[in-house]
Write a protein that holds these residues in place. Sequence first.
Motif, PDB file in Angstrom:
ATOM      1  N   THR A  41     -41.454 -14.273 -11.742  1.00 51.23           N
ATOM      2  CA  THR A  41     -41.689 -13.529 -12.983  1.00 51.23           C
ATOM      3  C   THR A  41     -40.478 -12.725 -13.459  1.00 51.23           C
ATOM      4  O   THR A  41     -40.404 -12.378 -14.640  1.00 51.23           O
ATOM      5  CB  THR A  41     -42.860 -12.534 -12.799  1.00 51.23           C
ATOM      6  N   ASN A  42     -39.583 -12.409 -12.525  1.00 55.98           N
ATOM      7  CA  ASN A  42     -38.425 -11.544 -12.832  1.00 55.98           C
ATOM      8  C   ASN A  42     -38.848 -10.180 -13.362  1.00 55.98           C
ATOM      9  O   ASN A  42     -38.157  -9.586 -14.185  1.00 55.98           O
ATOM     10  CB  ASN A  42     -37.489 -12.215 -13.847  1.00 55.98           C
ATOM     11  N   ASP A  43     -39.980  -9.703 -12.917  1.00 53.08           N
ATOM     12  CA  ASP A  43     -40.471  -8.419 -13.400  1.00 53.08           C
ATOM     13  C   ASP A  43     -41.350  -7.788 -12.313  1.00 53.08           C
ATOM     14  O   ASP A  43     -42.278  -8.428 -11.821  1.00 53.08           O
ATOM     15  CB  ASP A  43     -41.296  -8.631 -14.684  1.00 53.08           C
ATOM     16  N   GLU A  44     -41.054  -6.538 -11.974  1.00 48.56           N
ATOM     17  CA  GLU A  44     -41.775  -5.886 -10.870  1.00 48.56           C
ATOM     18  C   GLU A  44     -43.267  -5.697 -11.172  1.00 48.56           C
ATOM     19  O   GLU A  44     -44.113  -5.938 -10.310  1.00 48.56           O
ATOM     20  CB  GLU A  44     -41.133  -4.536 -10.538  1.00 48.56           C
ATOM     21  N   ASP A  45     -43.575  -5.251 -12.388  1.00 46.10           N
ATOM     22  CA  ASP A  45     -44.987  -5.039 -12.737  1.00 46.10           C
ATOM     23  C   ASP A  45     -45.759  -6.358 -12.735  1.00 46.10           C
ATOM     24  O   ASP A  45     -46.887  -6.435 -12.237  1.00 46.10           O
ATOM     25  CB  ASP A  45     -45.108  -4.380 -14.123  1.00 46.10           C
ATOM     26  N   ASP A  46     -45.139  -7.372 -13.304  1.00 46.76           N
ATOM     27  CA  ASP A  46     -45.792  -8.691 -13.327  1.00 46.76           C
ATOM     28  C   ASP A  46     -45.984  -9.217 -11.904  1.00 46.76           C
ATOM     29  O   ASP A  46     -47.023  -9.817 -11.583  1.00 46.76           O
ATOM     30  CB  ASP A  46     -44.942  -9.695 -14.128  1.00 46.76           C
ATOM     31  N   ALA A  47     -44.989  -8.984 -11.070  1.00 44.83           N
ATOM     32  CA  ALA A  47     -45.090  -9.440  -9.674  1.00 44.83           C
ATOM     33  C   ALA A  47     -46.221  -8.706  -8.956  1.00 44.83           C
ATOM     34  O   ALA A  47     -46.994  -9.312  -8.204  1.00 44.83           O
ATOM     35  CB  ALA A  47     -43.761  -9.220  -8.953  1.00 44.83           C
ATOM     36  N   ASN A  48     -46.336  -7.414  -9.201  1.00 44.13           N
ATOM     37  CA  ASN A  48     -47.441  -6.637  -8.605  1.00 44.13           C
ATOM     38  C   ASN A  48     -48.795  -7.195  -9.027  1.00 44.13           C
ATOM     39  O   ASN A  48     -49.695  -7.375  -8.197  1.00 44.13           O
ATOM     40  CB  ASN A  48     -47.351  -5.164  -9.040  1.00 44.13           C
ATOM     41  N   ASP A  49     -48.935  -7.466 -10.329  1.00 51.81           N
ATOM     42  CA  ASP A  49     -50.203  -8.011 -10.838  1.00 51.81           C
ATOM     43  C   ASP A  49     -50.508  -9.369 -10.212  1.00 51.81           C
ATOM     44  O   ASP A  49     -51.643  -9.657  -9.836  1.00 51.81           O
ATOM     45  CB  ASP A  49     -50.135  -8.177 -12.374  1.00 51.81           C
ATOM     46  N   LEU A  50     -49.468 -10.191 -10.119  1.00 52.20           N
ATOM     47  CA  LEU A  50     -49.656 -11.539  -9.576  1.00 52.20           C
ATOM     48  C   LEU A  50     -50.061 -11.497  -8.096  1.00 52.20           C
ATOM     49  O   LEU A  50     -50.946 -12.248  -7.662  1.00 52.20           O
ATOM     50  CB  LEU A  50     -48.358 -12.337  -9.769  1.00 52.20           C
ATOM     51  N   VAL A  51     -49.445 -10.598  -7.349  1.00 48.93           N
ATOM     52  CA  VAL A  51     -49.790 -10.467  -5.928  1.00 48.93           C
ATOM     53  C   VAL A  51     -51.230  -9.954  -5.776  1.00 48.93           C
ATOM     54  O   VAL A  51     -52.000 -10.471  -4.959  1.00 48.93           O
ATOM     55  CB  VAL A  51     -48.789  -9.534  -5.199  1.00 48.93           C
ATOM     56  N   GLN A  52     -51.583  -8.978  -6.590  1.00 42.47           N
ATOM     57  CA  GLN A  52     -52.964  -8.469  -6.513  1.00 42.47           C
ATOM     58  C   GLN A  52     -53.975  -9.558  -6.858  1.00 42.47           C
ATOM     59  O   GLN A  52     -54.967  -9.738  -6.151  1.00 42.47           O
ATOM     60  CB  GLN A  52     -53.140  -7.292  -7.475  1.00 42.47           C
ATOM     61  N   ASP A  53     -53.714 -10.282  -7.938  1.00 42.76           N
ATOM     62  CA  ASP A  53     -54.609 -11.388  -8.335  1.00 42.76           C
ATOM     63  C   ASP A  53     -54.763 -12.385  -7.192  1.00 42.76           C
ATOM     64  O   ASP A  53     -55.861 -12.849  -6.888  1.00 42.76           O
ATOM     65  CB  ASP A  53     -54.028 -12.150  -9.550  1.00 42.76           C
ATOM     66  N   THR A  54     -53.629 -12.705  -6.584  1.00 41.88           N
ATOM     67  CA  THR A  54     -53.627 -13.714  -5.512  1.00 41.88           C
ATOM     68  C   THR A  54     -54.450 -13.244  -4.317  1.00 41.88           C
ATOM     69  O   THR A  54     -55.263 -14.000  -3.772  1.00 41.88           O
ATOM     70  CB  THR A  54     -52.183 -14.011  -5.072  1.00 41.88           C
ATOM     71  N   TYR A  55     -54.248 -11.994  -3.923  1.00 42.69           N
ATOM     72  CA  TYR A  55     -54.965 -11.500  -2.743  1.00 42.69           C
ATOM     73  C   TYR A  55     -56.467 -11.358  -3.011  1.00 42.69           C
ATOM     74  O   TYR A  55     -57.288 -11.603  -2.124  1.00 42.69           O
ATOM     75  CB  TYR A  55     -54.341 -10.191  -2.233  1.00 42.69           C
ATOM     76  N   LEU A  56     -56.810 -10.985  -4.221  1.00 41.67           N
ATOM     77  CA  LEU A  56     -58.246 -10.896  -4.542  1.00 41.67           C
ATOM     78  C   LEU A  56     -58.873 -12.292  -4.549  1.00 41.67           C
ATOM     79  O   LEU A  56     -59.979 -12.496  -4.053  1.00 41.67           O
ATOM     80  CB  LEU A  56     -58.453 -10.195  -5.888  1.00 41.67           C
ATOM     81  N   ALA A  71     -51.699 -19.965   6.896  1.00 44.60           N
ATOM     82  CA  ALA A  71     -52.122 -18.985   5.892  1.00 44.60           C
ATOM     83  C   ALA A  71     -51.049 -18.767   4.829  1.00 44.60           C
ATOM     84  O   ALA A  71     -51.352 -18.621   3.638  1.00 44.60           O
ATOM     85  CB  ALA A  71     -52.445 -17.660   6.575  1.00 44.60           C
ATOM     86  N   LYS A  72     -49.798 -18.758   5.263  1.00 42.55           N
ATOM     87  CA  LYS A  72     -48.716 -18.477   4.315  1.00 42.55           C
ATOM     88  C   LYS A  72     -48.670 -19.552   3.222  1.00 42.55           C
ATOM     89  O   LYS A  72     -48.591 -19.238   2.033  1.00 42.55           O
ATOM     90  CB  LYS A  72     -47.374 -18.394   5.055  1.00 42.55           C
ATOM     91  N   ALA A  73     -48.728 -20.813   3.632  1.00 44.77           N
ATOM     92  CA  ALA A  73     -48.691 -21.907   2.651  1.00 44.77           C
ATOM     93  C   ALA A  73     -49.928 -21.859   1.752  1.00 44.77           C
ATOM     94  O   ALA A  73     -49.844 -22.123   0.554  1.00 44.77           O
ATOM     95  CB  ALA A  73     -48.592 -23.251   3.360  1.00 44.77           C
ATOM     96  N   TRP A  74     -51.071 -21.526   2.337  1.00 48.79           N
ATOM     97  CA  TRP A  74     -52.325 -21.427   1.575  1.00 48.79           C
ATOM     98  C   TRP A  74     -52.203 -20.353   0.495  1.00 48.79           C
ATOM     99  O   TRP A  74     -52.571 -20.562  -0.656  1.00 48.79           O
ATOM    100  CB  TRP A  74     -53.452 -21.110   2.565  1.00 48.79           C
ATOM    101  N   LEU A  75     -51.658 -19.200   0.878  1.00 51.90           N
ATOM    102  CA  LEU A  75     -51.490 -18.102  -0.069  1.00 51.90           C
ATOM    103  C   LEU A  75     -50.458 -18.444  -1.150  1.00 51.90           C
ATOM    104  O   LEU A  75     -50.662 -18.145  -2.323  1.00 51.90           O
ATOM    105  CB  LEU A  75     -51.042 -16.831   0.672  1.00 51.90           C
ATOM    106  N   PHE A  76     -49.375 -19.074  -0.742  1.00 44.46           N
ATOM    107  CA  PHE A  76     -48.350 -19.449  -1.717  1.00 44.46           C
ATOM    108  C   PHE A  76     -48.916 -20.418  -2.753  1.00 44.46           C
ATOM    109  O   PHE A  76     -48.566 -20.377  -3.924  1.00 44.46           O
ATOM    110  CB  PHE A  76     -47.131 -20.069  -1.007  1.00 44.46           C
ATOM    111  N   ARG A  77     -49.804 -21.292  -2.291  1.00 43.45           N
ATOM    112  CA  ARG A  77     -50.405 -22.252  -3.223  1.00 43.45           C
ATOM    113  C   ARG A  77     -51.287 -21.530  -4.248  1.00 43.45           C
ATOM    114  O   ARG A  77     -51.260 -21.848  -5.430  1.00 43.45           O
ATOM    115  CB  ARG A  77     -51.224 -23.279  -2.433  1.00 43.45           C
ATOM    116  N   ILE A  78     -52.038 -20.555  -3.780  1.00 43.40           N
ATOM    117  CA  ILE A  78     -52.876 -19.783  -4.704  1.00 43.40           C
ATOM    118  C   ILE A  78     -51.997 -19.040  -5.709  1.00 43.40           C
ATOM    119  O   ILE A  78     -52.259 -19.040  -6.912  1.00 43.40           O
ATOM    120  CB  ILE A  78     -53.770 -18.775  -3.949  1.00 43.40           C
ATOM    121  N   LEU A  79     -50.929 -18.418  -5.191  1.00 43.90           N
ATOM    122  CA  LEU A  79     -50.063 -17.644  -6.076  1.00 43.90           C
ATOM    123  C   LEU A  79     -49.407 -18.549  -7.119  1.00 43.90           C
ATOM    124  O   LEU A  79     -49.366 -18.227  -8.311  1.00 43.90           O
ATOM    125  CB  LEU A  79     -48.994 -16.902  -5.258  1.00 43.90           C
TER     126      LEU A  79
END
Lengths: 205, 88
Positions: A41-56, A71-79
């Motif tokens: 995303t090249n943006d800290e706020d966008d990255a935060n949102d994306l990580v939160q979305d992914t973990y939820l 787990a890492k590959a599984w999470l990366f795929r979701i993200l």
Amino acid sequence: MSEPEEIQTLQTYSETEKHRVFTKEFMPHIDSMYNFAFRLTNDEDDANDLVQDTYLKAFRFINSFEEGTNAKAWLFRILKNSFINDFRKKSKEPSKVDYQDVETTYNSEEEAETAQTVDLRAESVQDLIGDEIANALNALPVDFRTVIILCDVEGFTYEEMAKILDIPIGTVRSRLHRARMLLKEKLKYYAKSLGYDVNSDTLTE
Amino acid sequence: MVSEAEKVQKKTECEHKNECMKLVQLIVDGQASEEQIAQFKDNMEKCLPCEKGYALEKCIKDALQLRLEKKCVSSSIIDCIKKKIAEL
């Protein structure tokens, strides 16, 4: 690797187990996930949102994750899927794409193994600082940036990348080759700006 | 370590550039088989363009791994995720 989007309920974790698996299997990868999100995303706020979305999402679909698998590959795929399907559409900053690069590269992705060289020497790259490397990487179209991050920064195998990106291994190889050719072009620009004659290993100034 | 004198003996043009660069990518990414590794080592002793091609690919990969800043998530985001998960 089970795919959360397919909603395959393979496990039946209790509520306590869900939290335990989440903490044990998913949370250790959160810095890598954030780093990936930031590079996309090249943006800290966008990255935060994306990580939160992914973990939820990961928690919501935790029954389709088998404990002890990758787990890492599984999470990366979701993200990656969240970024493509949801995030990129509503992003406040549309992704900056050099359409000439995309046209040139995608038109011939399957021919990626034809002879191409960039006049750049290892010695020219060695003096580049992290910001210059990052700028060169950021200048790539997102699909090319993604394969480089997955392979070179995160150390995924081609097989893992194929699963994360939903593409054949042959396409991983050719896309990576194309991505590196483009990256070398960008690095060459920075090497030249440092005064390197990129063809001769020496500083011209 | 190959001496400068020995390097002069190496090929200065590679007639199999496509194949060699495909192999270099596999080597750099740790995806080559034992047979491919042996083939690569043999080739590196004979071909200067391949040696330089490998050095460049390795250097770029190392730069990406070591010089690119690793961004870390803030503790507030971790707390926020945990809070939302607890509320589900």
